[in-house]
Design a protein around this motif. Structure first.
Motif, PDB file in Angstrom:
ATOM      1  N   VAL A 188       1.830  -4.304  -9.946  1.00 15.04           N
ATOM      2  CA  VAL A 188       1.751  -4.007  -8.514  1.00 15.04           C
ATOM      3  C   VAL A 188       3.024  -3.312  -8.043  1.00 15.04           C
ATOM      4  CG1 VAL A 188       1.423  -4.963  -6.205  1.00 15.04           C
ATOM      5  CG2 VAL A 188       0.257  -6.011  -8.171  1.00 15.04           C
ATOM      6  N   VAL A 189       2.857  -2.095  -7.549  1.00 12.86           N
ATOM      7  CA  VAL A 189       3.957  -1.346  -6.933  1.00 12.86           C
ATOM      8  C   VAL A 189       4.016  -1.774  -5.458  1.00 12.86           C
ATOM      9  CG1 VAL A 189       4.833   0.947  -6.345  1.00 12.86           C
ATOM     10  CG2 VAL A 189       3.582   0.589  -8.487  1.00 12.86           C
ATOM     11  N   TYR A 190       5.198  -2.227  -5.012  1.00 16.42           N
ATOM     12  CA  TYR A 190       5.257  -2.745  -3.643  1.00 16.42           C
ATOM     13  C   TYR A 190       6.525  -2.313  -2.912  1.00 16.42           C
ATOM     14  CZ  TYR A 190       8.604  -6.305  -5.231  1.00 16.42           C
ATOM     15  OH  TYR A 190       9.713  -6.943  -5.732  1.00 16.42           O
ATOM     16  N   ILE A 191       6.410  -2.315  -1.583  1.00 19.81           N
ATOM     17  CA  ILE A 191       7.533  -2.043  -0.668  1.00 19.81           C
ATOM     18  C   ILE A 191       7.487  -3.116   0.412  1.00 19.81           C
ATOM     19  CG2 ILE A 191       8.569  -0.377   0.932  1.00 19.81           C
ATOM     20  CD1 ILE A 191       6.899   1.794  -0.553  1.00 19.81           C
ATOM     21  N   LYS A 192       8.633  -3.722   0.704  1.00 22.00           N
ATOM     22  CA  LYS A 192       8.650  -4.804   1.694  1.00 22.00           C
ATOM     23  C   LYS A 192       9.512  -4.479   2.921  1.00 22.00           C
ATOM     24  CE  LYS A 192       8.129  -9.070   0.621  1.00 22.00           C
ATOM     25  NZ  LYS A 192       6.658  -9.197   0.728  1.00 22.00           N
ATOM     26  N   GLU A 193      10.090  -3.277   2.968  1.00 19.75           N
ATOM     27  CA  GLU A 193      10.898  -2.903   4.130  1.00 19.75           C
ATOM     28  C   GLU A 193      10.067  -2.033   5.080  1.00 19.75           C
ATOM     29  OE1 GLU A 193      12.036  -2.227   0.931  1.00 19.75           O
ATOM     30  OE2 GLU A 193      13.110  -4.140   0.853  1.00 19.75           O
ATOM     31  N   GLY A 194      10.187  -2.330   6.355  1.00 21.30           N
ATOM     32  CA  GLY A 194       9.422  -1.578   7.355  1.00 21.30           C
ATOM     33  C   GLY A 194       9.702  -0.090   7.307  1.00 21.30           C
ATOM     34  N   GLU A 195      10.973   0.271   7.133  1.00 23.45           N
ATOM     35  CA  GLU A 195      11.338   1.693   7.114  1.00 23.45           C
ATOM     36  C   GLU A 195      10.696   2.403   5.929  1.00 23.45           C
ATOM     37  OE1 GLU A 195      15.377   4.488   7.082  1.00 23.45           O
ATOM     38  OE2 GLU A 195      15.524   2.309   7.371  1.00 23.45           O
ATOM     39  N   GLY A 196      10.667   1.728   4.767  1.00 25.16           N
ATOM     40  CA  GLY A 196      10.049   2.316   3.578  1.00 25.16           C
ATOM     41  C   GLY A 196       8.559   2.539   3.763  1.00 25.16           C
ATOM     42  N   ILE A 197       7.887   1.583   4.425  1.00 25.17           N
ATOM     43  CA  ILE A 197       6.442   1.711   4.657  1.00 25.17           C
ATOM     44  C   ILE A 197       6.163   2.858   5.629  1.00 25.17           C
ATOM     45  CG2 ILE A 197       4.381   0.541   5.534  1.00 25.17           C
ATOM     46  CD1 ILE A 197       5.670  -2.099   4.558  1.00 25.17           C
ATOM     47  N   VAL A 198       6.992   2.987   6.637  1.00 21.24           N
ATOM     48  CA  VAL A 198       6.855   4.119   7.567  1.00 21.24           C
ATOM     49  C   VAL A 198       6.994   5.437   6.806  1.00 21.24           C
ATOM     50  CG1 VAL A 198       8.004   5.337   9.466  1.00 21.24           C
ATOM     51  CG2 VAL A 198       7.569   2.890   9.648  1.00 21.24           C
ATOM     52  N   ASP A 199       7.951   5.493   5.882  1.00 23.00           N
ATOM     53  CA  ASP A 199       8.147   6.712   5.079  1.00 23.00           C
ATOM     54  C   ASP A 199       6.916   7.008   4.218  1.00 23.00           C
ATOM     55  OD1 ASP A 199      10.648   7.072   6.135  1.00 23.00           O
ATOM     56  OD2 ASP A 199      11.714   6.135   4.467  1.00 23.00           O
ATOM     57  N   VAL A 200       6.298   5.958   3.651  1.00 24.82           N
ATOM     58  CA  VAL A 200       5.090   6.156   2.839  1.00 24.82           C
ATOM     59  C   VAL A 200       3.954   6.711   3.697  1.00 24.82           C
ATOM     60  CG1 VAL A 200       3.302   5.024   1.474  1.00 24.82           C
ATOM     61  CG2 VAL A 200       5.666   4.416   1.127  1.00 24.82           C
ATOM     62  N   LEU A 201       3.791   6.167   4.890  1.00 21.74           N
ATOM     63  CA  LEU A 201       2.745   6.666   5.795  1.00 21.74           C
ATOM     64  C   LEU A 201       2.981   8.136   6.118  1.00 21.74           C
ATOM     65  CD1 LEU A 201       2.437   3.622   8.241  1.00 21.74           C
ATOM     66  CD2 LEU A 201       0.753   4.350   6.536  1.00 21.74           C
ATOM     67  N   ASN A 202       4.239   8.513   6.231  1.00 29.66           N
ATOM     68  CA  ASN A 202       4.570   9.910   6.485  1.00 29.66           C
ATOM     69  C   ASN A 202       4.221  10.770   5.275  1.00 29.66           C
ATOM     70  OD1 ASN A 202       5.808  12.144   7.909  1.00 29.66           O
ATOM     71  ND2 ASN A 202       7.526  11.925   6.501  1.00 29.66           N
ATOM     72  N   VAL A 203       4.549  10.286   4.080  1.00 28.42           N
ATOM     73  CA  VAL A 203       4.242  11.016   2.844  1.00 28.42           C
ATOM     74  C   VAL A 203       2.729  11.199   2.692  1.00 28.42           C
ATOM     75  CG1 VAL A 203       4.235  10.815   0.316  1.00 28.42           C
ATOM     76  CG2 VAL A 203       6.344  10.406   1.596  1.00 28.42           C
ATOM     77  N   MET A 204       1.976  10.139   3.000  1.00 30.27           N
ATOM     78  CA  MET A 204       0.514  10.215   2.858  1.00 30.27           C
ATOM     79  C   MET A 204      -0.142  10.992   3.990  1.00 30.27           C
ATOM     80  SD  MET A 204      -0.607   6.485   1.321  1.00 30.27           S
ATOM     81  CE  MET A 204      -0.278   5.590   2.839  1.00 30.27           C
ATOM     82  N   GLU A 205       0.651  11.365   5.002  1.00 29.65           N
ATOM     83  CA  GLU A 205       0.178  12.145   6.146  1.00 29.65           C
ATOM     84  C   GLU A 205      -0.829  11.358   6.988  1.00 29.65           C
ATOM     85  OE1 GLU A 205       0.286  16.680   5.039  1.00 29.65           O
ATOM     86  OE2 GLU A 205      -0.548  15.571   3.326  1.00 29.65           O
ATOM     87  N   ALA A 206      -0.342  10.186   7.445  1.00 28.16           N
ATOM     88  CA  ALA A 206      -1.126   9.338   8.348  1.00 28.16           C
ATOM     89  C   ALA A 206      -0.329   9.147   9.641  1.00 28.16           C
ATOM     90  CB  ALA A 206      -1.426   7.992   7.683  1.00 28.16           C
ATOM     91  N   PRO A 207      -0.203  10.182  10.494  1.00 29.16           N
ATOM     92  CA  PRO A 207       0.683  10.115  11.664  1.00 29.16           C
ATOM     93  C   PRO A 207       0.274   9.085  12.711  1.00 29.16           C
ATOM     94  CG  PRO A 207      -0.689  12.084  11.738  1.00 29.16           C
ATOM     95  CD  PRO A 207      -0.877  11.484  10.391  1.00 29.16           C
ATOM     96  N   ILE A 208      -1.022   8.838  12.888  1.00 29.70           N
ATOM     97  CA  ILE A 208      -1.470   7.882  13.906  1.00 29.70           C
ATOM     98  C   ILE A 208      -1.053   6.467  13.511  1.00 29.70           C
ATOM     99  CG2 ILE A 208      -3.482   6.878  15.061  1.00 29.70           C
ATOM    100  CD1 ILE A 208      -4.873   9.605  14.683  1.00 29.70           C
ATOM    101  N   SER A 209      -1.299   6.112  12.254  1.00 30.49           N
ATOM    102  CA  SER A 209      -0.894   4.797  11.760  1.00 30.49           C
ATOM    103  C   SER A 209       0.624   4.659  11.770  1.00 30.49           C
ATOM    104  CB  SER A 209      -1.422   4.579  10.339  1.00 30.49           C
ATOM    105  OG  SER A 209      -2.830   4.638  10.310  1.00 30.49           O
ATOM    106  N   LEU A 210       1.310   5.744  11.447  1.00 32.22           N
ATOM    107  CA  LEU A 210       2.776   5.740  11.456  1.00 32.22           C
ATOM    108  C   LEU A 210       3.301   5.413  12.855  1.00 32.22           C
ATOM    109  CD1 LEU A 210       5.080   8.361   9.755  1.00 32.22           C
ATOM    110  CD2 LEU A 210       5.526   7.614  12.077  1.00 32.22           C
ATOM    111  N   MET A 211       2.743   6.069  13.884  1.00 33.36           N
ATOM    112  CA  MET A 211       3.192   5.827  15.252  1.00 33.36           C
ATOM    113  C   MET A 211       2.885   4.401  15.693  1.00 33.36           C
ATOM    114  SD  MET A 211       4.866   8.332  16.332  1.00 33.36           S
ATOM    115  CE  MET A 211       5.009   7.723  18.010  1.00 33.36           C
ATOM    116  N   GLU A 212       1.718   3.900  15.289  1.00 33.52           N
ATOM    117  CA  GLU A 212       1.372   2.520  15.637  1.00 33.52           C
ATOM    118  C   GLU A 212       2.375   1.541  15.033  1.00 33.52           C
ATOM    119  OE1 GLU A 212      -2.239  -0.760  15.060  1.00 33.52           O
ATOM    120  OE2 GLU A 212      -2.641   1.357  14.719  1.00 33.52           O
TER     121      GLU A 212
END
Length: 315
Positions: A188-212
């Motif tokens: 299992v590849v995992y990230i537990k920091e909020g900032e890292g998850i926001v960066d992943v959402l940006n990489v995956m191009e999910a701007p609505i979820s990122l803003m939420e």
């Protein structure tokens, strides 16, 4: 609706205009939740099996867009629970299956399937846009994100160590620090920091979820800040009250044993002021005096009174 589903529903709508990116995303989904079937006549077919309808829908769209095939879509209800369903996307045609496998580099030139459906040829994810698409596909196939109001956790479950290392390296390309843990036969590849998850959402191009998620993070940070402020003020008030109670006890002891006149005139004045205003901070207590006295001056006189009280206790 949970946050993972919100993200995946947003990503379903993200269909790249570039065919190489579509192929990169297809290769990730095939690698993590796909199967290759070979019949008695050595003819190939592809089956993608998932418990998430949006993942099946995304794969269906990608195959139509990238390879102009019309895969078969099926939904099956679990025999054990009506709420559990399995969704399959199947390409039965041998020629279509071969085109897909060759394009995604899941089959070698000698016709052998890559072990564990691993993407070993990096030409698939050479471009940055394809790296983004591959991470997006991996998340659609085997990823989840916890509700950010409760905690921060992003993960993608891989069925081999090699796939998990590949994902970690792709995330590191975007300066995202991810770790791997072995769990129930998965890597299992995992990230537990909020900032890292926001960066992943940006990489995956999910701007609505990122803003939420960013809005939730801001509210949580503000709440934590105000909680710290309240806790700090509560501690200061408690300290002030405790100190004032001890000072009043000392003054009352002196009055009981020796009388107020036992104290020098300046100490008498501050002693009576403290008894009259037990809950007032030192600075405000000094401002009430004539002439006004600074905080350090008030503290000095009250310490003198405490010393006298301790001497009387000892005697």
């Amino acid at each position: 609706m949970n946050f993972s589903r919100k993200v995946k529903e947003e990503l379903v709508e993200k269909i790249s205009n570039a065919n190489h990116c579509r192929i990169a995303e297809i290769s990730a989904i095939l690698s993590l939740c796909g199967n290759i079937l070979i019949d008695e006549e050595n003819r190939y077919s592809i089956v993608v099996r998932t418990e998430t309808d949006v993942t099946a829908k995304k794969m269906h769209i990608l195959l139509r867009k990238a390879f102009h095939v019309e895969p078969e879509y099926a939904e099956k209800v679990s025999a054990y629970s009506s709420s559990q369903r399995t969704y399959t996307v199947t390409v039965d045609d041998h020629e279509d299956s071969m085109r897909i496998l060759q394009a995604t580099k899941l089959i070698r030139e000698d016709g052998e399937i890559e072990e564990n459906l691993s993407i070993t040829n990096n030409v698939i994810i050479k471009k940055e846009c394809c790296k983004r698409a591959f991470i997006r596909g991996a998340f659609m196939a085997a990823g989840s994100i916890s509700d950010p109001t409760k905690g921060y956790h992003f993960e993608i479950a891989c069925n081999s160590d090699g796939k998990s290392i590949q994902l970690v390296n792709l995330l590191q390309y975007f300066q995202i620090d991810a770790k791997v843990v072995a769990r129930k036969g998965k890597f299992v590849v995992y990230i537990k920091e909020g900032e890292g998850i926001v960066d992943v959402l940006n990489v995956m191009e999910a701007p609505i979820s990122l803003m939420e998620m960013e809005n939730i993070r801001i509210l949580k940070d503000m709440s934590n800040y105000y909680n710290r402020q309240v806790n700090c003020e509560t501690a200061n008030i408690k300290k002030t009250v405790t100190t004032a109670c001890r000072q009043i006890e000392d003054i009352q002891l002196i009055i009981k044993l020796k009388g107020i006149n036992f104290l020098p005139e300046k100490l008498q004045e501050i002693a009576l002021m403290r008894i009259e205003h037990p809950d007032v901070p030192l600075q405000e207590l000094g401002a009430m005096m004539e002439p006004p006295l600074g905080k350090s001056g008030v503290n000095h006189r009250l310490r003198k009174i405490s010393q006298i009280a301790e001497e009387l206790r000892g005697a």
